[in-house]
Scaffold this active site. Sequence first.
Site, PDB file in Angstrom:
ATOM      1  N   ASP A   1       0.863  -1.157   0.000  1.00  0.00           N
ATOM      2  CA  ASP A   1       0.000   0.000   0.000  1.00  0.00           C
ATOM      3  C   ASP A   1       0.913   1.223   0.000  1.00  0.00           C
ATOM      4  O   ASP A   1       2.107   1.104   0.274  1.00  0.00           O
ATOM      5  CB  ASP A   1      -0.841  -0.063   1.280  1.00  0.00           C
ATOM      6  CG  ASP A   1      -1.668   1.163   1.465  1.00  0.00           C
ATOM      7  OD1 ASP A   1      -2.229   1.634   0.466  1.00  0.00           O
ATOM      8  OD2 ASP A   1      -1.767   1.656   2.593  1.00  0.00           O
TER       9      ASP A   1
ATOM     10  N   ASP B   1      -4.571   6.125  -4.367  1.00  0.00           N
ATOM     11  CA  ASP B   1      -4.273   7.506  -4.717  1.00  0.00           C
ATOM     12  C   ASP B   1      -4.326   7.765  -6.212  1.00  0.00           C
ATOM     13  O   ASP B   1      -4.403   6.862  -7.021  1.00  0.00           O
ATOM     14  CB  ASP B   1      -2.861   7.842  -4.217  1.00  0.00           C
ATOM     15  CG  ASP B   1      -2.933   8.827  -3.090  1.00  0.00           C
ATOM     16  OD1 ASP B   1      -3.840   9.667  -3.125  1.00  0.00           O
ATOM     17  OD2 ASP B   1      -2.081   8.754  -2.187  1.00  0.00           O
TER      18      ASP B   1
ATOM     19  N   ARG C   1       6.835  16.101  -5.405  1.00  0.00           N
ATOM     20  CA  ARG C   1       5.625  16.434  -6.159  1.00  0.00           C
ATOM     21  C   ARG C   1       5.751  17.868  -6.616  1.00  0.00           C
ATOM     22  O   ARG C   1       5.997  18.756  -5.825  1.00  0.00           O
ATOM     23  CB  ARG C   1       4.413  16.352  -5.240  1.00  0.00           C
ATOM     24  CG  ARG C   1       3.957  14.977  -4.960  1.00  0.00           C
ATOM     25  CD  ARG C   1       3.131  15.002  -3.723  1.00  0.00           C
ATOM     26  NE  ARG C   1       1.741  15.259  -4.033  1.00  0.00           N
ATOM     27  CZ  ARG C   1       0.769  14.469  -3.598  1.00  0.00           C
ATOM     28  NH1 ARG C   1       1.047  13.430  -2.859  1.00  0.00           N
ATOM     29  NH2 ARG C   1      -0.465  14.720  -3.886  1.00  0.00           N
TER      30      ARG C   1
ATOM     31  N   LYS D   1      -7.373  -4.560  -5.021  1.00  0.00           N
ATOM     32  CA  LYS D   1      -6.090  -4.900  -4.407  1.00  0.00           C
ATOM     33  C   LYS D   1      -6.018  -6.395  -4.170  1.00  0.00           C
ATOM     34  O   LYS D   1      -5.011  -7.047  -4.461  1.00  0.00           O
ATOM     35  CB  LYS D   1      -5.934  -4.167  -3.076  1.00  0.00           C
ATOM     36  CG  LYS D   1      -5.636  -2.703  -3.215  1.00  0.00           C
ATOM     37  CD  LYS D   1      -5.269  -2.100  -1.872  1.00  0.00           C
ATOM     38  CE  LYS D   1      -4.963  -0.624  -2.033  1.00  0.00           C
ATOM     39  NZ  LYS D   1      -4.441  -0.017  -0.814  1.00  0.00           N
TER      40      LYS D   1
ATOM     41  N   ASP E   1      -6.691  -2.181   3.026  1.00  0.00           N
ATOM     42  CA  ASP E   1      -5.690  -3.172   2.647  1.00  0.00           C
ATOM     43  C   ASP E   1      -6.041  -4.563   3.145  1.00  0.00           C
ATOM     44  O   ASP E   1      -5.341  -5.526   2.846  1.00  0.00           O
ATOM     45  CB  ASP E   1      -4.324  -2.778   3.205  1.00  0.00           C
ATOM     46  CG  ASP E   1      -3.932  -1.387   2.790  1.00  0.00           C
ATOM     47  OD1 ASP E   1      -4.126  -1.078   1.602  1.00  0.00           O
ATOM     48  OD2 ASP E   1      -3.464  -0.613   3.632  1.00  0.00           O
TER      49      ASP E   1
END
Lengths: 1202, 332
Positions: A424, A737, A654, A838, A862
């Site tokens: 994750d 994300d 970023r 996932k 998760d």
Amino acid sequence: MTRGRIRARLRLSHLYTFACTRPEATEEGPHSIEGPGYSRIVHCNQPLMHKKKPFKYRSNYISTTKYNFFTFLPKALYEQFHRVANLYFLAAAIVSVTPLSPFSAVSMIAPLVFVVGLSMAKEALEDWRRFMQDIKVNSRKVKFHKEEGVFDYKSWKKLQVGDVVKVEKDQFFPADLLLLSSSYEDGICYVETMNLDGETNLKVKRALEVTLPLDEDASFKNFTGKIKCEDPNPSLYTFIGNFEYDHEIYALDPSQILLRDSKLRNTAFVYGVVIFTGHDSKVMQNATKSPSKRSRIERKMDYIIYVLFSLLLVISLVSSIGFAVKTKFDMPDWWYLQPQNTDDYYDPRKPVLSGVTHLITALMLYGYLIPISLYVSIEVVKVLQATFINQDIQMYDEETGNPAQARTSNLNEELGQVDTILSDKTGTLTCNQMDFLKCSIAGTAYGMSSSEVELAAAQQMASDLEDQDVERSTDFRQKGKQQEIELETVVISEDEMVHKSPIKGFSFEDSRVMEGNWLNEPNADVIMLFFRILAICHTAVPELNEETGSYTYESESPDEAAFLVAAREFGFEFCKRTQSSVFVREREFKLLNMLEFTSKRKRMTVIVRDEDGQILVLCKGADSIIFDRLSKNGRLYEEDTTRHLNEYGEAGLRTLALAYKRLGESEYSAWNNEFQEAKTTIGPDRDLMLENIAEMMERDLILVGATAVEDKLQKGVPQCIDKLAQAGLKIWVLTGDKVETAINIGYACSLLRQGMKQICITEISSDAKEVVKENILLQMTNASQMIKLEREPHAAFALIIDGKTLAYALEDDVKQQFLVLAVQCASVICCRVSPKQKALVTRLVKEGTGKTTLAIGDGANDVGMIKEADIGVGISGVEGMQAVMASDFSIAQFRFLERLLVVHGHWCYKRIAQMVCYFFYKNIAFGLTLFYFEAFAGFSGQSIYDDWYMLLFNVLLTSLPVISLGVFEQDVSSEVCLQFPAVYQQGPKNLFFDWYKILGWMGNGLYSSLIIFFLNIIIFYDQAFREEGQTASMPALGTTMFTCIIWALNCQIAFTMSHFTWIQHLFIWGSIATWYLFLFVYGRLSPSISGNAYQILVEALAPAPIYWLATLLVTIACNLPYLAHISYQRCFHPLDHHIIQEIKYYKKDVEDQRMWTRERSRARERTMIGFSARVDAKIRQLKGKLQRKQPSSEIHSPARSS
Amino acid sequence: MDTNGATTSSAAGGGSTSKSSSKKHSRKPVISTFTIIGIIFIPLGLVSLSASEKVVEIVDRYDESCVPSDYSNDKLKFIQNPSINKSCVRTLTVPKLMKSPVFIYYQLDNYYQNHRRYVKSRSDKQLRSVSDEKSTKDCSPEDKTVDGPIVPCGLVAWSLFNDTYVFSVNSKTIEVNKHDIAWKSDKEHKFGSNVYPKNFQSGGLIGGAKLNSSVPLSKQEDLMVWMRTAALPTFRKLYGKIEQDLQANEKIQVVIQNNYNTYSFSGKKKLVLSTTSWIGGKNDFLGIAYIIVGGLCLFLAVCFILLYVIKPRPLGDPSYLSWNRSPAGHPN
């Protein structure tokens, strides 16, 4: 509370241009909801309607346990006797109470009860923990509408579909709700979906206009409504339904739905109607069953058990046929057995019957081939190994006080065989904290601090260069160009880290712009503009922290908060937001329009009027987007800024570009008229129109600069990833994300680097599913082709895919191709994936590659993959416990994964592998002697050993050494494991538990059994064995043989071990001593107990030299081939750990440190990811450059001052 | 920098010294282990072999020749007919001086004393004390007669060996000592001194020897020896001792009462006279096995030395590490 009310006056939706206008677009009409899949009807505020069929839905009670009180015994027993071996022992235990048994019943039943009982107790304890967790959740309280506008509390489990509930700030939603109204006038609320997708940024939900008046308790007195919607399903991001209210039908979409397990934030309260309860809710639909996991070794062990079973069956059959033949043909001649007076069992007239009954006896007699004690020993060993993991001080997190925890001990050895790690992102790799680190203003780079990635890479490079230095100084000072490399790359000194700013979200350091110094910089006006954009262009709300007097900021994205903190530190403090203005310090900026950020636009613009009346368009956005929209004279700094942006990107930061333009009054009003017109249009084109008009404004901008924000990685993450990559592990990132964020983190973790070819698989927007799928397939085929055609040896590929595309890629007919592509890529990043996806990806990797997968995560989102993977690791950090509860191992920080895998995993794998092999060896060596003796005893089922010897063999005489092997064995020390991560590959390559090894050990067992049996019988069969002339009787021969077995097996294990402490010595030699002690004591007991073994050691064996000589001979002869084999292997085909052991033994690592460090740096698998790979790539690049420049300068001495 | 250089030079020096030292040390654990085992085992083997050589043994098979020629086609009839005289005379020549004590054994062949049915068919309790006379549950079918329980019960006792031997040299009888042929623990603890044979061999089937019912079991040493069941179908059991030296080339006359039936299962019967040494009876195998294993160890040691000479590998040489060997190793 007060804060909430103040803010409640804001109609935030008026600020927004795109997001909040969307519901209106759907108001054209309700969804046409017909047919299967859309049968759910909810009568709002009438829970009584749902008491009986057909509207009776599942209650809000949830249960995640595997068993309940009644099903525990049958289910758990079923699980236990699912194991073949246990089933065999059960059968044996049943037979043991009949006279067919060659042994006593207790000796068969006791171990079985112990093994099964232990495993079941473990299961029960684990399930109990889950049960307690459920109770806690089910008994949470929530306010619900009782009657007549009165609200009262009731526990979650009693909540019903149709209930109106009031959820207050920071509470979890008890079920999936339809949002009716909130404390904000316009019915919006903020929701944190951490538990669903792992994101901590807030999401906005918005109620329908019609329900807005329902904003106080009393208004629910007469409220009714009817919701028709889809049936329960696991899709988190979709919802289709219609709401019937006041004889009108309104369409519902996901933005009105509040999902269970998400949290209300920044909103005082909301009212909602329960739609899905309990297991019907989306989050519970996403839950996957917790499977009972078994390690690879254990699964393989089953096959070995099958092999042994076959062997057992074969020799039992041989025995029983032999017996039947002997009974039929020979026994009538054996008058001393009185064949004419026998019972059925020995009746020569019924050989078939005797044969069949004998089969059962034989199956039990040779049961020693199937080591029941193996299961007990493994359980014991694993519990002890787990204790070691739990106690490891180096995996203890001092900040949180959490140690590592092996929650299920049966996967310890699996840790040593991991091939792919699925991780994750948020909370696992990153702290979910943004730090403003660098910026580029007017073409000048500011910010001296370096990102962790840079630091880590610099360290690695420094050590590599040092290595080269040393080599050069020895290799007659060959020419090298390290000096230049150094200048170009290693620019940061490490002590800067020491005085890092303690402000959260701000790690910027540069005296040129700090503390007002920017005024003295050449481009002061641009710098000011830069800071203004930071302070104005956002959607955040300030909150005054009353204790410190400073402001904190609540924003939808953590980046914005970091910008605002940065602006505050530069002296541009954003302190107030009203409906129409933004206040920076005392200055007021009138907010004219806001064109906010969407993932499609990738930019955000505000139009403000400053105090001088000047209209400014301030824009921030992704660099490519901004650069496209610059005016001709706005590109002054483009080149420099681009360079800086590349550097920042490479450093894992970023980035956003900032730009502005000034606007004339008339120009603005012309545009605004158009804009307002578009805004009020009704119809499907409205969005498009708005976008076009926004596009018109966001043109001809002037570039100001760029920002670089570090998505703060957790401590030690890059190093850990680097080490794991060197250990040959593949790392996939699965995150909820956005793509951009994920890519950034990819850079930050060195999973991506400059020069790596990124393969982005995206979905084209088309309505036809087939077209989309076709296109995705085409993209994948092209990518595979590209990889195949790549000739450059160092080329690395990265695969980036988002959730929607993944949904197609995971379909049955495509997934194999997707997997093939993904496996060829050095790193794989999946973005915007749902918890279910996932889990699906994890399953795909697990089943598709057939290799061991490890999933690591921290949040409830998760849980699916943690459960699905071969090993699930939960981060026991800050948020929630769901991940930990579902996991097999929990650690406090990602970086501990290295130690968990490389040290503990490696050790546990080898320990268990060797232990299991040895177990089979030992039981074969022992069990077969019983069989040989049969052949000499007319296959009659007589055992040559006393019952007690046999009982103690597994329990006392050979158990402790093998347990000490399983608990303490280490081939190399933990430091070496960490220094030489490549050694880990012994696990995934399965060097110690392949069939070659297993059969080798079995062969060794066969050999030993032959030696033990035949040497002994040849020595003892007829001749006197003492000077006093006595010949050896059966007990004497049996005891001698057993002595040889004890010696041979214990010496064998001593040769197998490579790590000795006093414990091993005590156990091994103690076991042998125990045998003699037992024999002595047993012989001393009254003959009614000891029977034939009475006084056997003292009187018969010990005084006879031949007894001792035979023991010595057999022991050595048994171990000779193994000894020769390992000597040969060590000498001529040494494994890595052998060499390292030797290096350590001769202290070469101390004497020759250069060699040691050189080997350490080489001891890695060929890897494409991690910063070492990155440094290598960089060095290659530089070397390439240098080769072009002819080496001219004489090298300086390899001096380096630092 | 200075420190760097210093470590470099010392490291290089250290490397070379360790190399030379490792040459000396190399293989040492392996080769020395094998050598030591060889050095210990070969002498041990020689000593055992010489001890075995000192043992003088006479083996005489008499089951065939002790059947009169007219019964040679139906030996079973001969042995089962109680009225026929079973005595038989054999002459043995002493090959070498046999020092006292000379042990007398009978050796049976193809006789399954280790058969489960046989092994279990006894009652140790009953042998030990009179009070447990009735515990004969495992003894079936030789458990009781109409007159009460059989003592000693079971097939083992029932099938007691009953050939007898009388030795004489030059017509002078040699005394055979039948005392102390059983284990002391049997005499003192396992066979009761107040337990007397009862109803033994009185049933319809007569197995082997009969016992004197006036002698307590603790004095019946033949029975004790017999009841220590042998592990394998070929076995020797002690019959008695001759406590005088037998001179080389002496002819010994043995009068055998050939009573015991081994003809039905074609088992051989042998009479064995043997001296003992510290390793017991004649046992060349032990010595030979020791020499073989010792020799093998020496051979392995030599092999390893040779292999090392041909293909030396200095210990702890990092070039043997997998990443340095595999061509796919990390480029650096």
